[in-house]
Design a protein around this motif. Sequence first.
Motif: not given
Length: 387
Positions: A66-80
Motif C-alpha cells: 500500500g505504501t508503494q502505491r501511495e509513493l508511486a502516485a506522489l512521484l507521478e504527481r510531484e516529479r521530484p
Amino acid sequence: MKIVIAHNRYSSAQPSGENTIVDYEIGALREAGVEVVPFLRSSDEIASLPAHKKAALAVSPIHAAGTQRELAALLERERPDLLHLHNPYPLLSPSVVGTAHEHGVKVVQTIHNYRHDCMNGLYFRDGHDCRDCHGKRWNRPGVQHACYRGSRAQSAVMAVALGVHQGTWRGVDRFIALTDAMAEYLRSIGIRDEQIRVKPNAVADPGVVPLGEGFLFGARLVPEKGVALLLDAWRRADLPGQVLRIAGDGPLRSLVESAAAERDDIVYLGQLEPAERDAALAASAAVVVPSIWQDILPTTGIEALAAGRAIVATRMGGAPFIAGADTAAPAGVAVEPDAEALASGLEAVAKDPSYAANARARYESVFAPEVTLRRLIEIYEELIAAA
C-alpha cells in the motif's frame, strides 16, 4: 530543486534523535529554497489501524504494498529530482528504493544506524557489542535471540526483509554516512566507495548560552545509553559541589529514581519537552554521553557543543568525534567505557574550563547548519547532475 523526504517516524513514546534530525533538515532545506515534499509515516499510526491492516504489518518491512502505491502516485504527481530516505521501518520498507527507481527518481539514504545487516540496528545484545549477523545474508542469530522488538516472529520477518533487500541497498545511488567510521561500515557490507559521501548531522543554533553548573545526561534510559555506567562512575568521582541531572525515561527509570532518592547530588528530571530540555542544558556546564554501544552520532552531543557545553564521552561510536577528543582543541574528553575511567573524565572536565571554551568553535566549524546544509545540497546537486 524538488526533494521527497521519506521517513518512518519512531514512536512518540520513544523520543528519537533521528526524528529531530529529519525535522531539522526539512526546515533547513526549505529555508534554503529547496522544495521539500514530505513522505512521512509514523509508528504511532499502528495503534489506530483496523485489524486487517494490523495483520498486514507482519510483512510490511519486506514490501508494504500500500505504501508503494501511495509513493508511486506522489512521484507521478510531484516529479521530484531526488528521493531522500531516512528510516524505512516498519511502514515504508526498503521497497521505496525500487519504487523511486521505477519512476526515474534517484535515491539518497542517510544511515542513522546499523540496520542494513543488524535487525535491532545497534550491534548490541544482552549488554554487549554483538556482530553475530554482520556479513550474513540471513540473520539467523538475530531470530534466535529475538533481537527485533523482543519477538522471534517479528525478528523472522525482519531477517527476511534484510536478506531480500541486500541487493536493494547496493542499488541506492548515494549513501550519506555521518562519520568516516560509518563510511567504513558501509564498505564492510558491500557498498562501493563511489556510492558513499560523508556529512555529519547538525542542530539549530541556540545562540550563546551562559554556562550553568554540573552535568547533564539526556537520553533514553536503556542499557546501551550507559546510564548505569554513569551512576557507578558518579559514585566513584570526587566532585564536591557538583550535581548530575538525568533526563529521560525507559526501562532503567527505577534505577535512576533510586539513585536520586539516595543522593542529593543526583536529580532525576523525568521525560522533558523540548523547552524543558533546553532549560536543563542551560542549567548545566557539561553533557555526559556514556554510551556502551557504537552510538552513531548522538544528537545530545551536538546540542551540547551548540550551547557551548563540554562533553564527557566514552570511546564508543561517534561521541569522541563530536567532542573532537583527539584534536588540538578538544571540546571534551573520551574515555574507555569503564566506571573508573568515566569518573576520571568527569573530574577532568569539571576542573578544566578550556573544554567548554572550545565547544562553540567546534560546533561552528563542523556541525553548524550552514556547514552541513551546504554539504547536503552539494550531494544532491552532484547526483542530479549525473542523471
